[in-house]
Write an enzyme that holds these catalytic residues in place. Structure first.
Site, PDB file in Angstrom:
ATOM      1  N   ALA A 104     -16.542  17.000 -17.409  1.00 58.03           N
ATOM      2  CA  ALA A 104     -15.451  16.312 -18.118  1.00 58.03           C
ATOM      3  C   ALA A 104     -15.986  15.769 -19.436  1.00 58.03           C
ATOM      4  CB  ALA A 104     -14.873  15.190 -17.264  1.00 58.03           C
TER       5      ALA A 104
ATOM      6  N   ILE B 179     -17.466  20.692 -11.766  1.00 58.25           N
ATOM      7  CA  ILE B 179     -16.438  20.196 -12.696  1.00 58.25           C
ATOM      8  C   ILE B 179     -17.094  19.272 -13.730  1.00 58.25           C
ATOM      9  CG2 ILE B 179     -14.249  18.969 -12.924  1.00 58.25           C
ATOM     10  CD1 ILE B 179     -13.628  19.640 -10.035  1.00 58.25           C
TER      11      ILE B 179
ATOM     12  N   ASN C 273      -5.692  15.479 -34.910  1.00 52.69           N
ATOM     13  CA  ASN C 273      -5.056  14.176 -34.608  1.00 52.69           C
ATOM     14  C   ASN C 273      -5.383  13.162 -35.709  1.00 52.69           C
ATOM     15  OD1 ASN C 273      -6.922  15.320 -32.707  1.00 52.69           O
ATOM     16  ND2 ASN C 273      -5.812  14.279 -31.062  1.00 52.69           N
ATOM     17  N   CYS C 274      -6.621  13.246 -36.195  1.00 51.42           N
ATOM     18  CA  CYS C 274      -7.084  12.231 -37.143  1.00 51.42           C
ATOM     19  C   CYS C 274      -6.343  12.311 -38.481  1.00 51.42           C
ATOM     20  CB  CYS C 274      -8.594  12.380 -37.365  1.00 51.42           C
ATOM     21  SG  CYS C 274      -9.492  12.484 -35.805  1.00 51.42           S
TER      22      CYS C 274
ATOM     23  N   ARG D  10     -19.255  31.635 -27.740  1.00 56.70           N
ATOM     24  CA  ARG D  10     -20.439  31.989 -28.529  1.00 56.70           C
ATOM     25  C   ARG D  10     -21.639  32.229 -27.631  1.00 56.70           C
ATOM     26  NH1 ARG D  10     -19.000  27.457 -31.662  1.00 56.70           N
ATOM     27  NH2 ARG D  10     -17.733  28.093 -33.430  1.00 56.70           N
TER      28      ARG D  10
ATOM     29  N   ASP E 211     -12.085  11.742 -24.579  1.00 53.79           N
ATOM     30  CA  ASP E 211     -11.496  10.411 -24.376  1.00 53.79           C
ATOM     31  C   ASP E 211     -11.273  10.078 -22.904  1.00 53.79           C
ATOM     32  OD1 ASP E 211     -11.381  10.312 -27.099  1.00 53.79           O
ATOM     33  OD2 ASP E 211      -9.199  10.172 -27.248  1.00 53.79           O
TER      34      ASP E 211
ATOM     35  N   LYS F  23     -33.671   0.513 -55.106  1.00 52.29           N
ATOM     36  CA  LYS F  23     -33.705  -0.191 -53.817  1.00 52.29           C
ATOM     37  C   LYS F  23     -32.294  -0.070 -53.254  1.00 52.29           C
ATOM     38  CE  LYS F  23     -37.081  -3.645 -55.224  1.00 52.29           C
ATOM     39  NZ  LYS F  23     -37.076  -4.899 -55.992  1.00 52.29           N
TER      40      LYS F  23
ATOM     41  N   PRO G  41     -20.187  18.817  -8.912  1.00 54.72           N
ATOM     42  CA  PRO G  41     -21.072  19.486  -9.871  1.00 54.72           C
ATOM     43  C   PRO G  41     -20.467  20.712 -10.555  1.00 54.72           C
ATOM     44  CG  PRO G  41     -21.954  19.614  -7.611  1.00 54.72           C
ATOM     45  CD  PRO G  41     -20.738  18.749  -7.550  1.00 54.72           C
TER      46      PRO G  41
HETATM   47  P1  FAD Z   1      -7.316  15.095 -27.088  1.00 57.83           P
HETATM   48  O1  FAD Z   1      -7.710  15.490 -28.452  1.00 57.83           O
HETATM   49  O2  FAD Z   1      -6.268  14.062 -26.940  1.00 57.83           O
HETATM   50  O3  FAD Z   1      -6.854  16.409 -26.332  1.00 57.83           O
HETATM   51  C1  FAD Z   1      -6.468  16.392 -25.003  1.00 57.83           C
HETATM   52  C2  FAD Z   1      -5.403  17.442 -24.781  1.00 57.83           C
HETATM   53  O4  FAD Z   1      -5.313  17.686 -23.401  1.00 57.83           O
HETATM   54  C3  FAD Z   1      -4.026  16.997 -25.228  1.00 57.83           C
HETATM   55  O5  FAD Z   1      -3.513  17.863 -26.223  1.00 57.83           O
HETATM   56  C4  FAD Z   1      -3.183  17.043 -23.952  1.00 57.83           C
HETATM   57  O6  FAD Z   1      -1.883  17.566 -24.184  1.00 57.83           O
HETATM   58  C5  FAD Z   1      -3.972  17.979 -23.074  1.00 57.83           C
HETATM   59  N1  FAD Z   1      -3.778  17.726 -21.659  1.00 57.83           N
HETATM   60  C6  FAD Z   1      -3.887  16.541 -21.011  1.00 57.83           C
HETATM   61  N2  FAD Z   1      -3.666  16.693 -19.698  1.00 57.83           N
HETATM   62  C7  FAD Z   1      -3.385  18.001 -19.504  1.00 57.83           C
HETATM   63  C8  FAD Z   1      -3.051  18.777 -18.367  1.00 57.83           C
HETATM   64  N3  FAD Z   1      -2.974  18.216 -17.169  1.00 57.83           N
HETATM   65  N4  FAD Z   1      -2.822  20.081 -18.539  1.00 57.83           N
HETATM   66  C9  FAD Z   1      -2.914  20.667 -19.752  1.00 57.83           C
HETATM   67  N5  FAD Z   1      -3.219  19.979 -20.868  1.00 57.83           N
HETATM   68  C10 FAD Z   1      -3.464  18.667 -20.745  1.00 57.83           C
HETATM   69  N6  FAD Z   1     -11.100   9.733 -33.906  1.00 57.83           N
HETATM   70  C11 FAD Z   1     -12.063   9.649 -34.855  1.00 57.83           C
HETATM   71  O7  FAD Z   1     -13.248   9.745 -34.519  1.00 57.83           O
HETATM   72  N7  FAD Z   1     -11.735   9.451 -36.166  1.00 57.83           N
HETATM   73  C12 FAD Z   1     -10.453   9.349 -36.590  1.00 57.83           C
HETATM   74  O8  FAD Z   1     -10.182   9.193 -37.782  1.00 57.83           O
HETATM   75  C13 FAD Z   1      -9.429   9.412 -35.615  1.00 57.83           C
HETATM   76  N8  FAD Z   1      -8.139   9.286 -35.976  1.00 57.83           N
HETATM   77  C14 FAD Z   1      -7.167   9.440 -35.026  1.00 57.83           C
HETATM   78  C15 FAD Z   1      -5.843   9.332 -35.421  1.00 57.83           C
HETATM   79  C16 FAD Z   1      -4.837   9.488 -34.483  1.00 57.83           C
HETATM   80  C17 FAD Z   1      -3.411   9.362 -34.916  1.00 57.83           C
HETATM   81  C18 FAD Z   1      -5.164   9.758 -33.129  1.00 57.83           C
HETATM   82  C19 FAD Z   1      -4.099   9.940 -32.116  1.00 57.83           C
HETATM   83  C20 FAD Z   1      -6.483   9.845 -32.727  1.00 57.83           C
HETATM   84  C21 FAD Z   1      -7.501   9.679 -33.676  1.00 57.83           C
HETATM   85  N9  FAD Z   1      -8.843   9.750 -33.314  1.00 57.83           N
HETATM   86  C22 FAD Z   1      -9.810   9.632 -34.260  1.00 57.83           C
HETATM   87  C23 FAD Z   1      -9.238   9.939 -31.900  1.00 57.83           C
HETATM   88  C24 FAD Z   1      -9.533  11.386 -31.626  1.00 57.83           C
HETATM   89  O9  FAD Z   1      -8.465  12.168 -32.037  1.00 57.83           O
HETATM   90  C25 FAD Z   1      -9.794  11.558 -30.137  1.00 57.83           C
HETATM   91  O10 FAD Z   1     -10.919  10.790 -29.808  1.00 57.83           O
HETATM   92  C26 FAD Z   1     -10.057  12.986 -29.757  1.00 57.83           C
HETATM   93  O11 FAD Z   1      -8.986  13.812 -30.093  1.00 57.83           O
HETATM   94  C27 FAD Z   1     -10.309  13.095 -28.240  1.00 57.83           C
HETATM   95  O12 FAD Z   1     -10.456  14.404 -27.890  1.00 57.83           O
HETATM   96  P2  FAD Z   1     -10.094  14.901 -26.421  1.00 57.83           P
HETATM   97  O13 FAD Z   1     -10.350  16.372 -26.421  1.00 57.83           O
HETATM   98  O14 FAD Z   1     -10.782  14.064 -25.441  1.00 57.83           O
HETATM   99  O15 FAD Z   1      -8.557  14.606 -26.249  1.00 57.83           O
END
Ligand code: FAD
Length: 550
Positions: free
Chosen positions: A279, A277, A41-42, A21, A282, A433, A275
């Site tokens: 991140a 890179i 995921n959620c 965007r 999670d 209230k 700088p």
């Molecule tokens: P992710 O969403 O985990 O994505 C990371 C991706 O990177 C993965 O798909 C992985 O395959 C990929 N990856 C990793 N390493 C490499 C590599 N070297 N090369 C290529 N790809 C790679 N949070 C909430 O706030 N509310 C909720 O209700 C909630 N419910 C959840 C329920 C479940 C079952 C789960 C598993 C999680 C839940 N969460 C919830 C947590 C939330 O999903 C995560 O906090 C969020 O997805 C984190 O986002 P992310 O992008 O950091 O990682």
């Protein structure tokens, strides 16, 4: 600008869409190890239970849309294996062809997420033991459940563990949950989880607290889960929901700084120690919004916002990430528990000063049908009244109050502001209230000295010689249904005429059901020369601490 993004779900997908965007010209490549990008995921636990009936609904955005609408080069089943920082290149493995190749970058965003913990205990790799992170995991679990499973053991009573428990019960499966801590939902303060525990038990869930899985054994019928206590639980399936660890291998191998718990270190612009890179999500260490200390908070909201901010910073804006408040919510059957900011136990651990109040209001006007009671706990600074954290448990309306408090905390508001906030009201939605105002009134009154309060735990744990004289100002009927040990019953309406029954010497602790009559009693007593305080939140709060007491 050539931007590479590792990880295609919450943080990575957000960063990719935002980048496009902001720049039509950037060359953006998104690498995802799995076959899907941007899935929910959620929502995974609710697909197992059947609430989400169609698998496609879990795909928030399709690969096609990413490619056509956002003109992104999305490479699924592509694992990034290494970062060469000096050459500014990634080594990528195409998992389908097993071919490896290099891709150069100007800027790189790491969004690899966190992997579920799988501790090295005996039998952990036996069939039937799963973790839940992605669509492939959910497919395996759902397939087994659909084939017919009688008993499931969920290890870990955190958010995901309890969501799974609910969905297994909805599928008619006898479910046991094993938790190391002495409470469910460990991020919450223990007393706030009492209604959740009671609900689980009422739904027939076996809840084993203070227990851990020590090993798994194969049996003819499936598995035996061996607990630390020696107990053995039979099951056909076991799910581990005991936490996650940041996927930091790429970062560590590339020499990027990580924190003591493995989170990739970033500055307020979400830049790593290199700088070029960034991140997000999670995988990173964030600043705790309340304490300012480094922490790790695996939640979808922060991951999505961080993805956006990293993209902004790379493409010419300058935005700081404010830190993570840990605003979280979970539904467990008909109960909801939500929290934001610091918990009481976190404040105690950090030795930070605080005061707290409990209120137990209805979620909307009591006279309007369907009002549901909630418990709201608010933590604040003892001098300034600045909000530090809040937790709520109940049914309807819990989400709204925690969201209001999350905003108030981020805005740096105090309990005195809560007295003044103007919230939408009609009887089916709230109260003139609102519970938020009520918490403000109680806390404000406490800090102004108008409404002295004592915490029920302080009363219960006081040595005999220092224990206050406890007066229960409810009706005799209420009193006969259960009271705080040692309390004397003098209903508030009789209090003025029965003051001589109360000793002048020790402190007086008055209480009622939720705190309101106790407050009036405290005012009557203090104006009659007694040194009196109200037990915050009354008998209802006592029952959160001592649920089995009568
Ligand atoms: P992710 O969403 O985990 O994505 C990371 C991706 O990177 C993965 O798909 C992985 O395959 C990929 N990856 C990793 N390493 C490499 C590599 N070297 N090369 C290529 N790809 C790679 N949070 C909430 O706030 N509310 C909720 O209700 C909630 N419910 C959840 C329920 C479940 C079952 C789960 C598993 C999680 C839940 N969460 C919830 C947590 C939330 O999903 C995560 O906090 C969020 O997805 C984190 O986002 P992310 O992008 O950091 O990682």
């Amino acid at each position: 600008m050539k931007l590479l993004i590792v990880g295609g779900v919450a943080g990575g997908a957000s960063a990719a869409a935002r980048s496009r965007r902001l720049s039509e010209n950037a060359d953006i490549i998104l690498f995802e190890r799995g076959p899907d990008v941007s899935f929910a995921n959620c929502g995974l636990p609710y697909y197992i239970g059947g609430e989400i009936a169609e698998r496609e609904k879990l795909l928030v955005t399709t690969l096609e849309r990413f490619r056509t609408r956002f003109k992104l080069d999305v490479r699924t089943r592509s694992s990034v294996e290494a970062i060469d920082r000096s050459a500014k290149k990634l080594r990528v493995r195409d998992l389908a062809s097993r071919r490896e190749y290099e891709e150069s970058y100007d800027k790189l965003i790491l969004a690899p997420g966190a992997a579920p913990l799988r501790p090295p205990i005996p039998g952990i790799d036996l069939p039937g033991i799963f973790t839940l992170r992605n669509l492939q995991d959910v497919d395996h679990i759902k397939e087994r459940v659909d084939q017919g499973v009688k008993q499931i053991v969920v290890v870990g009573a955190g958010f995901i563990g309890l969501e799974l428990v609910e969905n297994f019960v909805l599928r008619g499966i006898a479910t046991t949950v094993v938790e190391l801590q002495d409470q469910v939902l460990p991020p919450f303060d223990k007393e706030m989880t009492t209604p959740i525990l009671e609900t689980l038990l009422a739904k027939g869930v076996t809840v084993l607290l203070g227990q851990s899985a020590e090993g798994f054994e194969q049996t003819a019928d499936g598995l035996l889960i061996r607990l630390k206590s020696g107990q053995r639980l039979p099951a056909q399936l076991s799910i581990l929901g005991i936490g996650v660890r940041p996927e930091n291998k790429l970062a560590v191998d590339a020499g990027l700084e990580v924190g003591p718990r493995g989170g990739i270190r970033v500055n307020e612009f979400l830049q790593t120690s290199d700088p070029d890179i960034y991140a997000v999500g999670d995988a990173i260490e964030v600043k705790d919004f309340i304490s300012g200390d480094p922490t790790q908070v695996p939640l979808a909201g922060p991951a999505n916002r961080q993805g956006r901010i990293a993209a902004d910073n790379i493409l010419g804006r300058s935005l700081k990430y404010r830190g993570t408040q840990g605003t979280a919510i979970v539904g467990v059957f008909d109960r909801t528990a939500a929290m934001t900011g610091a918990s009481e136990k976190a404040l105690r651990r950090a030795n930070r000063p605080f005061r707290k109040v409990y209120v137990h209001p209805a979620h909307h006007a009591g006279y309007y049908p369907g009002a549901e009671q909630m418990t709201l706990k608010v933590l604040f600074h003892p001098q300034t009244g600045k909000l530090l954290g809040a937790q709520a448990v109940g049914g309807a309306g819990v989400d709204k109050r925690i969201d209001v408090l999350a905003v108030a905390i981020q805005a740096g508001m105090t309990v005195f502001d809560l007295e003044e906030v103007e919230l939408a009201y009609a009887p089916q939605f709230g109260s003139a209230k609102d519970p938020i105002n009520m918490a403000g009134f109680v806390a404000g009154g406490l800090l102004r000295g108008e409404h002295p309060q004592v915490d029920v735990e302080a009363v219960l744990s006081a040595p005999e010689s220092q224990r206050p004289f406890v007066v229960d100002v409810r009706t005799p009927q209420e009193f006969s249904g259960g009271s705080i040990p040692g309390a004397v019953n003098i209903p508030v309406d009789e209090l003025r005429s029965r003051l001589e029954e109360i000793p002048r010497d020790p402190e007086i602790a008055a209480y009622c059901q939720v705190g309101q009559r106790g407050y009036l009693a405290t005012r009557i007593l203090r104006q009659s020369g007694f040194s009196a305080a109200n037990i915050g939140g009354g008998y209802k709060t006592y029952k959160l601490f001592c649920p089995s007491a009568t």
